[in-house]
Scaffold this active site. Structure first.
Site, short mmCIF file in Angstrom:
data_model
loop_
_atom_site.label_atom_id
_atom_site.label_comp_id
_atom_site.label_asym_id
_atom_site.label_seq_id
_atom_site.Cartn_x
_atom_site.Cartn_y
_atom_site.Cartn_z
N ASP A 37 0.80 -1.21 0.00
CA ASP A 37 0.00 0.00 0.00
C ASP A 37 0.84 1.27 0.00
OD1 ASP A 37 -2.27 -1.31 0.08
OD2 ASP A 37 -3.04 -0.37 1.92
N ASP A 41 0.41 4.17 -2.49
CA ASP A 41 0.02 5.51 -2.00
C ASP A 41 1.02 6.56 -2.44
OD1 ASP A 41 -2.14 4.51 -0.73
OD2 ASP A 41 -1.28 4.56 1.29
N GLU A 117 -12.26 4.95 15.12
CA GLU A 117 -12.15 3.49 15.25
C GLU A 117 -10.97 2.97 14.43
OE1 GLU A 117 -15.33 1.51 12.67
OE2 GLU A 117 -16.05 3.56 12.83
N LYS A 119 -8.78 1.25 11.65
CA LYS A 119 -8.94 0.92 10.24
C LYS A 119 -8.37 -0.49 10.08
CE LYS A 119 -8.48 2.69 5.60
NZ LYS A 119 -8.19 1.44 4.94
N ASP A 121 -7.13 -3.93 8.38
CA ASP A 121 -6.39 -4.17 7.15
C ASP A 121 -6.72 -5.55 6.62
OD1 ASP A 121 -4.73 -3.32 5.22
OD2 ASP A 121 -2.87 -3.75 6.28
N ARG A 140 -16.35 -5.99 -2.20
CA ARG A 140 -16.64 -4.65 -2.66
C ARG A 140 -16.64 -4.52 -4.18
NH1 ARG A 140 -13.14 0.59 -1.16
NH2 ARG A 140 -11.49 -0.79 -1.85
N TYR A 228 -17.98 -2.77 11.07
CA TYR A 228 -17.75 -1.35 11.34
C TYR A 228 -18.87 -0.42 10.89
CZ TYR A 228 -15.61 -1.65 6.64
OH TYR A 228 -15.36 -1.89 5.33
N LYS A 319 -3.84 7.75 8.15
CA LYS A 319 -2.88 6.65 7.91
C LYS A 319 -1.59 6.94 8.66
CE LYS A 319 -4.48 4.01 4.33
NZ LYS A 319 -3.75 3.96 3.10
N CYS A 413 40.35 6.46 -6.91
CA CYS A 413 39.66 6.89 -5.70
C CYS A 413 39.19 8.34 -5.88
CB CYS A 413 40.59 6.80 -4.49
SG CYS A 413 39.90 7.58 -3.01
N CYS A 416 41.38 10.69 -3.38
CA CYS A 416 42.82 10.92 -3.46
C CYS A 416 43.40 10.54 -4.81
CB CYS A 416 43.54 10.14 -2.36
SG CYS A 416 43.54 8.36 -2.65
N CYS A 448 40.11 1.62 -2.06
CA CYS A 448 41.19 2.55 -2.38
C CYS A 448 42.41 1.97 -1.68
CB CYS A 448 40.86 3.94 -1.82
SG CYS A 448 42.33 5.00 -1.73
N CYS A 453 45.34 7.85 2.01
CA CYS A 453 44.16 8.56 1.47
C CYS A 453 43.53 9.42 2.56
CB CYS A 453 43.15 7.55 0.93
SG CYS A 453 41.58 8.29 0.46
#
Ligand code: IVH
Length: 696
Positions: A37, A41, A117, A119, A121, A140, A228, A319, A413, A416, A448, A453
C-alpha cells in the site's frame, strides 16, 4: 545529476498512470503481494501532485479516481444496494485539522462529535441478513458490483450466520475479513514447509482466503471478522439509530465482533489522543491496522455532508507514516570508508518515510546495485522501518523513460586519485557468529589502496573517537584539527593542549578545556574498546571482546601477532584461530594488520602519548551468558548505550535485528517493527523494569 524539466511532467504523468493501473490490477484482482500500500500511495500522491500542478494533463478516467478492484469472473456478481465507498486518506495531524475545519464550516454552528475506530487491514465485505439469517455476503468489487462470496464467508467463525435476538427484519452490515498476525505466521510456516510462496501480509492472506472458490480453504485460513458499519436497516430498528456510535452498539448486541479500540471523541484533541494511543498499541495488536477511521458521529450531519466522488465527506482515514515510499534517484556518488572500501551512495529527491525526510542512502556495494539494477534517474522504493537506516528495496522499472544512466565504479579513488582494487569480502563473519544471523554470501568490494588517502584517514579517526566514547570530538572538529595541521592521526589528539585549541578561530576557551579534559579521561580505555578503536578489518566489538578475554593485555596480543615463522604467518594466524568464534579470515586480518609497520608505529605512538589500555577484567557476572538481546524504542531512564553495556558486562550479547535466536527484546516508547517481529516469533518482551529485574 538528474534534472527534471516541465516538459518531462506529461511523460511522467502517463508513466505513473500506467504503472498505478498495473499495480492495482495485480494487487486487487490477483492478490499479488509484490507491491505494498505504501508504494501505491506514494505513487498516487506524486500523480495527484503533478496533476494539480499541470491540470491540463488531467483525464476523466483517471485510475486514482476509481475504487480499486473489479469482480472476478469466477464468482457470481452482486449489485450492492448502496455503493461501497472508499475513504479519503490523511497522513498527518495537520491534515486532520484541515478536515475538521472543513466539517465545521460545512455544518455551520452545530457542535460536532466524532467517532474514531481502527482501520482494519483486510478485505471489505458486505453482509445481508433477512430475519436474522445471513443470506448473502459480497466483496466490494468496484464499489457498485461485487462478488458473491457467501459460502466462503460463512466459513469464518466470527461472522454470525444467525443474529442474536432481538434483531431487525433486514440489515446490511459492512465489515472487514482479517487474519491475525499469529495465524499468518503459522500459515507461512506451512507454506514454507510445502515449498509454496509466502504471503506478504495478513491482508493478502485474508483476501486470498475469501476470493478463491473452495470454502474449505476459507475455513482453513482461520480468518476473523470485525463489523464497522450498517449500510441499511429496516425501520423496525432504524428509528433508534441516530449516530454512527449507535450502529456500533447495535452491531455488538447482534453478536458481531467489534474492536475495543473505538471511541467517541468530543474534540479534535480527543481524536489526536486516540490516534497516538493506537499508534503505541499497534505493534502489539493481534491484527494489522494501518490507521484510524474518523467519522462525524451524527447520521443527520453525515447526510448533510454527503459523498464526493468515491468517498464520503463525513469520514476520513488517518494513515500512520508509511514505512515505504517511492522516490527518484538523482545521483549515485561514492564514499570512501576507513578501510578504503568504496561505498556507493544514492541521492534521492527528498521524501518522507516513517516520519522523517530521506535524501540519501547507502547502496552497500556493486552487487546490490547490480542485483536491483539501480540506475541514476530510476524510481525506487525505499524502506525505513522504525529506527532502521533507510534502504532501497526495489526499482520500479515500469517508470523508466530510457534516459536512466547505469552507475560504474570510478577507476581511481574519488578522494585521493589512488588506485582501486577489487577484492572479495568474506561477508559479515563477525555478525553471523554473534547473533546467529545467516552468513552473507561472499561478495566483491572495491577499495582505495592508498593507505594515506585523506578520506580513509579521517574516517579512521572518526571511528577511533567513537570507539573510545570521546563524544566531545565529532567529525567536524576532527576535520578542522586536521585542516589546521594540528593532527595527522588519532594518536595526535592526546598531544593537544588547551592553547592549541583556543587559538583556533571560533573556538571557545570552554570547549577547548572540555575537549582536553575529556581526552585525558579517555586515556585508559578497556582493552576491548582499545582494540575496536584500531579499526582492524573484521574486528568489531564482539571479536575485540573475545581477544581481550583471551589475551588480557595488549602486549600478549602483539606478541601473538608477531610470533611468525619466516615467510609464512601460519603460527601467528593459528594463535588467533585457536580462539572460539575467530575463523581464518578474521585471524588473517589481525595478523596482517599488525604486520604493517605504520600500524605498529601507530600503536606505539598511542602508548607513548599516554593511551594505555586497561588489563581485561572478566565480566561482572554471567547471568546473561549466551543470551541474545535486541533493543528498540526509548526507555524511561536508561540510554541504549547503558543497556548495551549492562548486557555485555553480564555476559550477554546484543544483536541488531530480531531472529529466531533472539532471547529477549528490550522495548521502550515508540518501539518499531522490531517489536512486532519479536512478538510474531514469540520472543520475550521486556520493559526497563523487567530488564533490570533480570540482572538482580
Ligand atoms: S468505514 C462512517 N471503517 O476502508 C464511517 N472502513 O471503507 C464508516 N476499512 O476498504 C466506516 N476499517 O475495507 C470503515 N473501521 C472502518 C474500516 C474501514 C477498514 C476499509 C474498508 C474499505 C475502506 C473504506
Amino acid at each position: 545529476m538528474l534534472k527534471a524539466s516541465d516538459a518531462d511532467a506529461q511523460k511522467r504523468i502517463l508513466k505513473l498512470r500506467t504503472e498505478i493501473t498495473r499495480l492495482r490490477e495485480l494487487y486487487h484482482i490477483k492478490n499479488d503481494p509484490s507491491v505494498t500500500d505504501d508504494v501505491y500511495d506514494s505513487l498516487t500522491r506524486e500523480l495527484r501532485e503533478l496533476e494539480n500542478r499541470y491540470p491540463e494533463y488531467r483525464i476523466t478516467d483517471d485510475p486514482i479516481k476509481r475504487v480499486a478492484g473489479r469482480a472476478l469472473d469466477a464468482f457470481v456478481k452482486v449489485t450492492h444496494a448502496s455503493r461501497m465507498l472508499s475513504l479519503n486518506d490523511i497522513f498527518s495531524v495537520a491534515e486532520l485539522e484541515v478536515w475538521a475545519e472543513r466539517m465545521n464550516k460545512l455544518l455551520g454552528r452545530q457542535t460536532i462529535s466524532y467517532f474514531a475506530e481502527l482501520k482494519f487491514d483486510g478485505l471489505a465485505v458486505t453482509l445481508n441478513y433477512d430475519n436474522g439469517r445471513l443470506v448473502t455476503a459480497a466483496t466490494r468489487g468496484d464499489g457498485f458490483v461485487g462478488e458473491d462470496v457467501t459460502q466462503n464467508v460463512s466459513m469464518v467463525p466470527d461472522v454470525p450466520v444467525v443474529l442474536e435476538a432481538p434483531f431487525p427484519k433486514k440489515i446490511e452490515v459492512r465489515g472487514e475479513i482479517v487474519m491475525s498476525k499469529k495465524t499468518l505466521f503459522a500459515l507461512n510456516k506451512i507454506q514454507e514447509r510445502e515449498g509454496k510462496p509466502l504471503f506478504a501480509n495478513t491482508r493478502n492472506a485474508a483476501a486470498g482466503g475469501i476470493r478463491q472458490l473452495d470454502p474449505e480453504t476459507s475455513r482453513s485460513r482461520k480468518l476473523n471478522f470485525f463489523a464497522y458499519d450498517i449500510a441499511s436497516i429496516s425501520d423496525d430498528f432504524g428509528r433508534t439509530i441516530r449516530r454512527h456510535s449507535d450502529k456500533h452498539r447495535l452491531l455488538a448486541s447482534l453478536g458481531f465482533p467489534m474492536s475495543n479500540l473505538e471511541e467517541k471523541c468530543a474534540t479534535l484533541a480527543d481524536i489526536e489522543k486516540h490516534i497516538s494511543k493506537i499508534e503505541k498499541a499497534r505493534p502489539s495488536l493481534p491484527f494489522g491496522t494501518d490507521g484510524v477511521v474518523i467519522a462525524v458521529d451524527d447520521l443527520g450531519m453525515q447526510d448533510e455532508l454527503g459523498v464526493v466522488g468515491k468517498a464520503p465527506r463525513y469520514a476520513v482515514a488517518f494513515k500512520y507514516p508509511a514505512e515505504k515510499a517511492t522516490t527518484q534517484v538523482l545521483d549515485i556518488t561514492v564514499q570512501v570508508g576507513r578501510t578504503g572500501v568504496l561505498t556507493p551512495l544514492a541521492h534521492f529527491k527528498p521524501t518522507l518515510v516513517a516520519g522523517s525526510t530521506v535524501s540519501k542512502s547507502t547502496l552497500h556495494n556493486m552487487d546490490q546495485i547490480e542485483r536491483l539494477d539501480i540506475r541514476i534517474g530510476d524510481t525506487v522504493v525505499i524502506q525505513k522501518a522504525g529506527d532502521v537506516i533507510p534502504e532501497v528495496v526495489e526499482v520500479l522499472a515500469g517508470l523508466r523513460t530510457g534516459h536512466e544512466k547505469k552507475f560504474a565504479m570510478p577507476k581511481k579513488c574519488p578522494e585521493c586519485g589512488g588506485e582501486i582494487e577489487k577484492r572479495s569480502t568474506g561477508g559479515k563473519l563477525e555478525k553471523s557468529a554473534q547473533a546467529g544471523i545467516s552468513q552473507e554470501d561472499q561478495s566483491v568490494a572495491f577499495y582505495c589502496t592508498n593507505a594515506q588517502c585523506p578520506a580513509r584517514n579521517i574516517r579512521g579517526m572518526e571511528h577511533f573517537v567513537k570507539a573510545l566514547d570521546i563524544y566531545e570530538v565529532g567529525p567536524k572538529i576532527l576535520e578542522r584539527l586536521k585542516d589546521e595541521g594540528l593532527i595527522t592521526d588519532a594518536a595526535d589528539l592526546f598531544m593537544l593542549t588547551e592553547a592549541d585549541l583556543s587559538g583556533l578561530e571560533r573556538f571557545g576557551e570552554k570547549s577547548a578545556k572540555n575537549i582536553i579534559e575529556n581526552l585525558e579521561l579517555k586515556k585508559n580505555p578497556p582493552l576491548d574498546r582499545f582494540i575496536v578503536s584500531l579499526g582492524i578489518l573484521h574486528v568489531g566489538e564482539e571479536t575485540a571482546r573475545d581477544l581481550a578475554k583471551h589475551f588480557s593485555t595488549l602486549e600478549n596480543i602483539i606478541k601473538a601477532s608477531n610470533n611468525t615463522l619466516p615467510r609464512e604467518n601460519t603460527t601467528a594466524i593459528s594463535n588467533f584461530e585457536a580462539i572460539e568464534n575467530i575463523g581464518p579470515l578474521v585471524a588473517g586480518s589481525i595478523v596482517s594488520w599488525f604486520a604493517e609497520k605504520h600500524n605498529r608505529d601507530f600503536v606505539q605512538k598511542l602508548l607513548d602519548n599516554g593511551v594505555v589500555p586497561e588489563k581485561f577484567v572478566a565480566p561482572k557476572g554471567d547471568k546473561l551468558e549466551g543470551k541474545i538481546f535486541v533493543l528498540t524504542g526509548t526507555l524511561p531512564t536508561l540510554s541504549r548505550d547503558d543497556v548495551k553495556k549492562m548486557i555485555l558486562a553480564h555476559g550477554g550479547k546484543v544483536a541488531g535485528s530480531v531472529s529466531k535466536n533472539t532471547d529477549y527484546i528490550v522495548a521502550g516508547e515508540s518501539a518499531g517493527s522490531k517489536l512486532a517481529e519479536a512478538e510474531k516469533l514469540g520472543v520475550h518482551v521486556l520493559d526497563e523494569t523487567g530488564f533490570l529485574k533480570l540482572l538482580k
